[in-house]
Motif scaffolding. Structure first.
Motif, PDB file in Angstrom:
ATOM      1  N   CYS A  17      -4.044   5.971  -1.739  1.00 45.03           N
ATOM      2  CA  CYS A  17      -2.766   5.511  -2.282  1.00 45.03           C
ATOM      3  C   CYS A  17      -1.933   4.888  -1.167  1.00 45.03           C
ATOM      4  N   LEU A  18      -1.396   3.694  -1.427  1.00 47.47           N
ATOM      5  CA  LEU A  18      -0.613   2.960  -0.442  1.00 47.47           C
ATOM      6  C   LEU A  18       0.881   3.067  -0.707  1.00 47.47           C
ATOM      7  N   TYR A  19       1.230   3.180  -1.977  1.00 43.84           N
ATOM      8  CA  TYR A  19       2.637   3.187  -2.390  1.00 43.84           C
ATOM      9  C   TYR A  19       2.682   3.760  -3.797  1.00 43.84           C
ATOM     10  N   ASP A  21       5.790   4.795  -7.034  1.00 40.23           N
ATOM     11  CA  ASP A  21       7.146   5.023  -7.503  1.00 40.23           C
ATOM     12  C   ASP A  21       7.030   5.661  -8.887  1.00 40.23           C
ATOM     13  N   ASP A  22       8.117   5.698  -9.636  1.00 42.14           N
ATOM     14  CA  ASP A  22       8.079   6.364 -10.944  1.00 42.14           C
ATOM     15  C   ASP A  22       7.187   5.655 -11.955  1.00 42.14           C
ATOM     16  N   ASP A  23       6.932   4.362 -11.749  1.00 43.85           N
ATOM     17  CA  ASP A  23       6.229   3.579 -12.752  1.00 43.85           C
ATOM     18  C   ASP A  23       4.834   3.122 -12.361  1.00 43.85           C
ATOM     19  N   PHE A  24       4.567   2.959 -11.060  1.00 42.70           N
ATOM     20  CA  PHE A  24       3.304   2.391 -10.598  1.00 42.70           C
ATOM     21  C   PHE A  24       2.774   3.134  -9.388  1.00 42.70           C
ATOM     22  N   ILE A  25       1.455   3.060  -9.224  1.00 43.41           N
ATOM     23  CA  ILE A  25       0.817   3.476  -7.985  1.00 43.41           C
ATOM     24  C   ILE A  25       0.031   2.271  -7.469  1.00 43.41           C
ATOM     25  N   VAL A  41      -1.503   0.023 -10.449  1.00 45.07           N
ATOM     26  CA  VAL A  41      -1.837   0.761 -11.659  1.00 45.07           C
ATOM     27  C   VAL A  41      -0.564   1.324 -12.280  1.00 45.07           C
ATOM     28  N   SER A  42      -0.396   1.108 -13.562  1.00 45.65           N
ATOM     29  CA  SER A  42       0.721   1.697 -14.285  1.00 45.65           C
ATOM     30  C   SER A  42       0.537   3.208 -14.369  1.00 45.65           C
ATOM     31  N   ARG A  43       1.582   3.961 -14.129  1.00 44.66           N
ATOM     32  CA  ARG A  43       1.495   5.413 -14.320  1.00 44.66           C
ATOM     33  C   ARG A  43       1.357   5.746 -15.808  1.00 44.66           C
ATOM     34  N   ARG A  44       1.939   4.894 -16.627  1.00 43.47           N
ATOM     35  CA  ARG A  44       1.850   5.090 -18.076  1.00 43.47           C
ATOM     36  C   ARG A  44       0.500   4.556 -18.549  1.00 43.47           C
ATOM     37  N   LEU A 140      -1.827  -0.466   5.688  1.00 45.61           N
ATOM     38  CA  LEU A 140      -0.979  -0.964   4.602  1.00 45.61           C
ATOM     39  C   LEU A 140       0.123   0.021   4.225  1.00 45.61           C
ATOM     40  N   ARG A 141      -0.148   1.319   4.296  1.00 47.42           N
ATOM     41  CA  ARG A 141       0.899   2.318   4.037  1.00 47.42           C
ATOM     42  C   ARG A 141       2.062   2.150   4.996  1.00 47.42           C
ATOM     43  N   LEU A 142       1.745   1.957   6.262  1.00 45.24           N
ATOM     44  CA  LEU A 142       2.815   1.771   7.261  1.00 45.24           C
ATOM     45  C   LEU A 142       3.668   0.548   6.946  1.00 45.24           C
ATOM     46  N   ILE A 143       3.057  -0.532   6.584  1.00 45.82           N
ATOM     47  CA  ILE A 143       3.809  -1.757   6.284  1.00 45.82           C
ATOM     48  C   ILE A 143       4.666  -1.557   5.037  1.00 45.82           C
ATOM     49  N   LEU A 144       4.091  -1.001   3.984  1.00 45.75           N
ATOM     50  CA  LEU A 144       4.853  -0.802   2.755  1.00 45.75           C
ATOM     51  C   LEU A 144       5.993   0.205   2.951  1.00 45.75           C
TER      52      LEU A 144
END
Length: 148
Positions: A17-19, A21-25, A41-44, A140-144
């Protein structure tokens, strides 16, 4: 049948996982077409694009722009990134859960891309791919994270 992306979103399955939030991964594809092949990817659970609520659909491309900028900053896809949604099984959607592919490209990579398309689900070189996924994920995690 359990959905692999729902299980990842619920942290029941591991992912690079790079990033989130409540709606997406945002994660690395475990069968990458090219180095740093990313999925949004949508969490929903939404099998088709039409199943994604309009408010989430409006957020998808701005998030893709942010991830594409991070890919370019990390040295991937400087001259081009394919954005791809396989919308339904007849469109080659392997997981029935909406996800947007970002596939960084580079000049002259078409033959390698086609070869990977043909062999992507074979177990060949899995340890090497896993090591590269971990390295790409860390960068990529560091950049995001810096963009927040």
């Amino acid at each position: 049948m359990d959905c692999v992306f729902c299980a990842i979103a619920e942290r029941r399955l591991p992912a690079h996982c790079l990033y989130e939030d409540d709606d997406f991964i945002v994660l690395l594809d475990i069968f990458p077409m090219r180095p740093a092949h990313v999925l949004i990817v949508s969490r929903r659970h939404a099998p088709f694009l039409r199943d994604l609520p309009p408010a989430l659909a409006e957020r998808l491309l701005p998030l893709a722009e942010r991830v594409a900028a991070a890919l370019r900053q990390a040295g991937y896809g400087g001259q081009g990134i394919n954005l791809l949604i396989n919308d339904g099984p007849d469109a080659n959607q392997h997981v029935p859960h909406l996800h947007l592919h970002l596939i960084p490209r580079r000049p002259g990579d078409l033959s390698a891309l086609l070869w990977r398309l043909l062999t992507r689900f074979l177990p060949l070189g899995r340890k090497r791919i896993e090591a590269r996924l971990q390295d790409d994920a860390d960068r990529l995690r560091l950049i995001l994270a810096k963009e927040n």
